[in-house]
Design an enzyme around this catalytic site. Structure first.
Site, PDB file in Angstrom:
ATOM      1  N   ILE A   1       0.659  -0.814   0.028  1.00 52.20           N
ATOM      2  CA  ILE A   1      -0.047  -0.299   0.266  1.00 52.20           C
ATOM      3  C   ILE A   1       0.667   1.374  -0.115  1.00 52.20           C
ATOM      4  O   ILE A   1      -0.008   2.616  -0.761  1.00 52.20           O
ATOM      5  CB  ILE A   1      -0.745  -0.228   1.269  1.00 52.20           C
ATOM      6  CG1 ILE A   1      -2.484   0.441   0.570  1.00 52.20           C
ATOM      7  CG2 ILE A   1      -0.330   0.430   2.591  1.00 52.20           C
ATOM      8  CD1 ILE A   1      -3.164   0.511   1.910  1.00 52.20           C
TER       9      ILE A   1
ATOM     10  N   ASN B   1      11.344  -9.035   7.321  1.00 54.71           N
ATOM     11  CA  ASN B   1      11.628  -8.175   8.332  1.00 54.71           C
ATOM     12  C   ASN B   1      11.065  -9.020   9.832  1.00 54.71           C
ATOM     13  O   ASN B   1      10.015  -9.963   8.847  1.00 54.71           O
ATOM     14  CB  ASN B   1      10.848  -7.047   7.796  1.00 54.71           C
ATOM     15  CG  ASN B   1      11.753  -5.440   7.097  1.00 54.71           C
ATOM     16  OD1 ASN B   1      13.007  -5.581   6.772  1.00 54.71           O
ATOM     17  ND2 ASN B   1      10.564  -4.384   7.145  1.00 54.71           N
TER      18      ASN B   1
ATOM     19  N   GLY C   1      12.805  -4.562  12.184  1.00 55.41           N
ATOM     20  CA  GLY C   1      11.640  -3.422  11.279  1.00 55.41           C
ATOM     21  C   GLY C   1      10.345  -4.544  10.570  1.00 55.41           C
ATOM     22  O   GLY C   1       9.099  -3.413   9.768  1.00 55.41           O
ATOM     23  N   GLN C   2       9.383  -5.410  11.656  1.00 54.01           N
ATOM     24  CA  GLN C   2       8.988  -6.382  10.752  1.00 54.01           C
ATOM     25  C   GLN C   2       7.080  -5.330  11.779  1.00 54.01           C
ATOM     26  O   GLN C   2       7.102  -4.786  13.149  1.00 54.01           O
ATOM     27  CB  GLN C   2       8.347  -7.136  11.123  1.00 54.01           C
ATOM     28  CG  GLN C   2       7.323  -8.202  11.018  1.00 54.01           C
ATOM     29  CD  GLN C   2       6.561  -9.662  11.923  1.00 54.01           C
ATOM     30  OE1 GLN C   2       8.113 -10.256  12.130  1.00 54.01           O
ATOM     31  NE2 GLN C   2       6.226 -10.280  10.965  1.00 54.01           N
TER      32      GLN C   2
ATOM     33  N   HIS D   1       5.731 -11.953   5.642  1.00 55.04           N
ATOM     34  CA  HIS D   1       5.366 -11.031   4.434  1.00 55.04           C
ATOM     35  C   HIS D   1       6.968 -11.590   3.796  1.00 55.04           C
ATOM     36  O   HIS D   1       7.706 -11.168   4.479  1.00 55.04           O
ATOM     37  CB  HIS D   1       4.815 -10.581   4.420  1.00 55.04           C
ATOM     38  CG  HIS D   1       5.471  -9.503   5.418  1.00 55.04           C
ATOM     39  ND1 HIS D   1       4.646  -8.877   6.623  1.00 55.04           N
ATOM     40  CD2 HIS D   1       6.050  -8.441   5.060  1.00 55.04           C
ATOM     41  CE1 HIS D   1       5.802  -8.442   6.933  1.00 55.04           C
ATOM     42  NE2 HIS D   1       5.865  -7.999   6.365  1.00 55.04           N
TER      43      HIS D   1
ATOM     44  N   HIS E   1       8.868  -9.252   0.615  1.00 56.82           N
ATOM     45  CA  HIS E   1       8.872  -7.818   0.185  1.00 56.82           C
ATOM     46  C   HIS E   1       9.665  -7.924  -0.796  1.00 56.82           C
ATOM     47  O   HIS E   1      11.101  -8.481  -1.132  1.00 56.82           O
ATOM     48  CB  HIS E   1       9.665  -6.586   1.086  1.00 56.82           C
ATOM     49  CG  HIS E   1       8.815  -6.039   2.044  1.00 56.82           C
ATOM     50  ND1 HIS E   1       7.938  -4.924   2.433  1.00 56.82           N
ATOM     51  CD2 HIS E   1       8.792  -6.215   3.463  1.00 56.82           C
ATOM     52  CE1 HIS E   1       7.770  -4.642   3.495  1.00 56.82           C
ATOM     53  NE2 HIS E   1       8.009  -5.667   4.206  1.00 56.82           N
TER      54      HIS E   1
HETATM   55  P1  5GP Z   1       7.094  -4.802   7.462  1.00 56.36           P
HETATM   56  O1  5GP Z   1       7.780  -3.224   8.586  1.00 56.36           O
HETATM   57  O2  5GP Z   1       5.585  -5.177   8.676  1.00 56.36           O
HETATM   58  O3  5GP Z   1       8.302  -5.725   6.806  1.00 56.36           O
HETATM   59  O4  5GP Z   1       5.541  -4.593   6.396  1.00 56.36           O
HETATM   60  C1  5GP Z   1       4.835  -4.837   6.124  1.00 56.36           C
HETATM   61  C2  5GP Z   1       4.253  -3.654   5.248  1.00 56.36           C
HETATM   62  O5  5GP Z   1       2.886  -4.337   4.873  1.00 56.36           O
HETATM   63  C3  5GP Z   1       4.571  -2.251   4.499  1.00 56.36           C
HETATM   64  O6  5GP Z   1       5.465  -2.149   3.844  1.00 56.36           O
HETATM   65  C4  5GP Z   1       3.562  -1.318   4.605  1.00 56.36           C
HETATM   66  O7  5GP Z   1       3.126  -0.841   4.186  1.00 56.36           O
HETATM   67  C5  5GP Z   1       2.180  -2.786   4.109  1.00 56.36           C
HETATM   68  N1  5GP Z   1       0.908  -2.960   4.538  1.00 56.36           N
HETATM   69  C6  5GP Z   1       0.501  -2.960   5.828  1.00 56.36           C
HETATM   70  N2  5GP Z   1      -0.888  -2.950   5.674  1.00 56.36           N
HETATM   71  C7  5GP Z   1      -1.237  -2.783   4.486  1.00 56.36           C
HETATM   72  C8  5GP Z   1      -2.210  -2.686   3.651  1.00 56.36           C
HETATM   73  O8  5GP Z   1      -3.799  -2.594   4.384  1.00 56.36           O
HETATM   74  N3  5GP Z   1      -2.076  -3.175   2.338  1.00 56.36           N
HETATM   75  C9  5GP Z   1      -1.570  -3.304   2.138  1.00 56.36           C
HETATM   76  N4  5GP Z   1      -1.457  -3.982   0.739  1.00 56.36           N
HETATM   77  N5  5GP Z   1      -0.089  -3.466   2.312  1.00 56.36           N
HETATM   78  C10 5GP Z   1       0.258  -2.513   3.735  1.00 56.36           C
END
Ligand code: 5GP
Ligand code: ZN
Length: 151
Positions: A67, A126, A132-133, A139, A141
């Protein structure tokens, strides 16, 4: 067969039924172990309760656009079942993790990442607060496209 005596056909049948029930119980328990977390945003996306821009879907995996992308291509690959982080994976998850990693280059190309070696992409997982999670559903990236990137 010693003390218990030789099993007669009726005993063997009930033993088989008992083993089937036991097996079903074990399978249910391991599925419940990480199935679905009602408070998890990525479980809601996987279930279709929150919309996402889908990149790929099969029985066990989903990929969708981030997003808040940092780069021209930025999508996430997740297992549909809830696994909180990479730190929560078990040896039994090796095939799932392998599928995610081999899917990454295919989807990267499909989504417009330029070919290796001039192009390429970044794969990032992450894990935990210090890792940084922010979303606690595993998930991966996949980030790419022409630079500069935001991060
Ligand atoms: P993290 O920091 O946990 O590795 O990354 C989480 C990622 O999920 C972030 O890059 C954030 O932009 C994305 N994200 C969080 N909420 C949503 C959502 O509701 N929809 C989508 N498509 N991405 C999301
Ligand atoms: Zn989840």
């Amino acid at each position: 067969w010693g003390y218990w005596g030789a099993p007669n056909p009726a005993n063997r049948r009930s033993l088989l039924i008992f083993l089937k029930i036991l097996n079903a119980m074990i399978e249910t328990a391991s599925a419940v172990g990480h199935a679905h977390d009602d408070n998890c945003i990525f479980c809601k996306i996987a279930a279709g309760h929150i919309p996402s821009r889908k990149v790929y879907e099969d029985e066990e995996l989903l990929a969708f656009h981030d997003i808040a992308p940092w780069a021209p291509v930025h999508f996430l690959i997740i297992p549909k079942r809830h696994i909180a982080s990479l730190a929560h994976t078990q040896p039994a998850d090796a095939a799932l993790l392998g599928r995610i990693l081999t899917l990454a280059p295919q989807l990267a190309a499909q989504e417009g990442c330029n070919p290796y070696p001039a192009g390429g992409f970044r794969v990032q997982i992450n894990t935990g607060e210090e890792g940084g999670q922010e979303v606690h559903h595993l998930h991966v990236h996949v980030i790419g496209g022409p630079r500069p990137w935001k991060k």
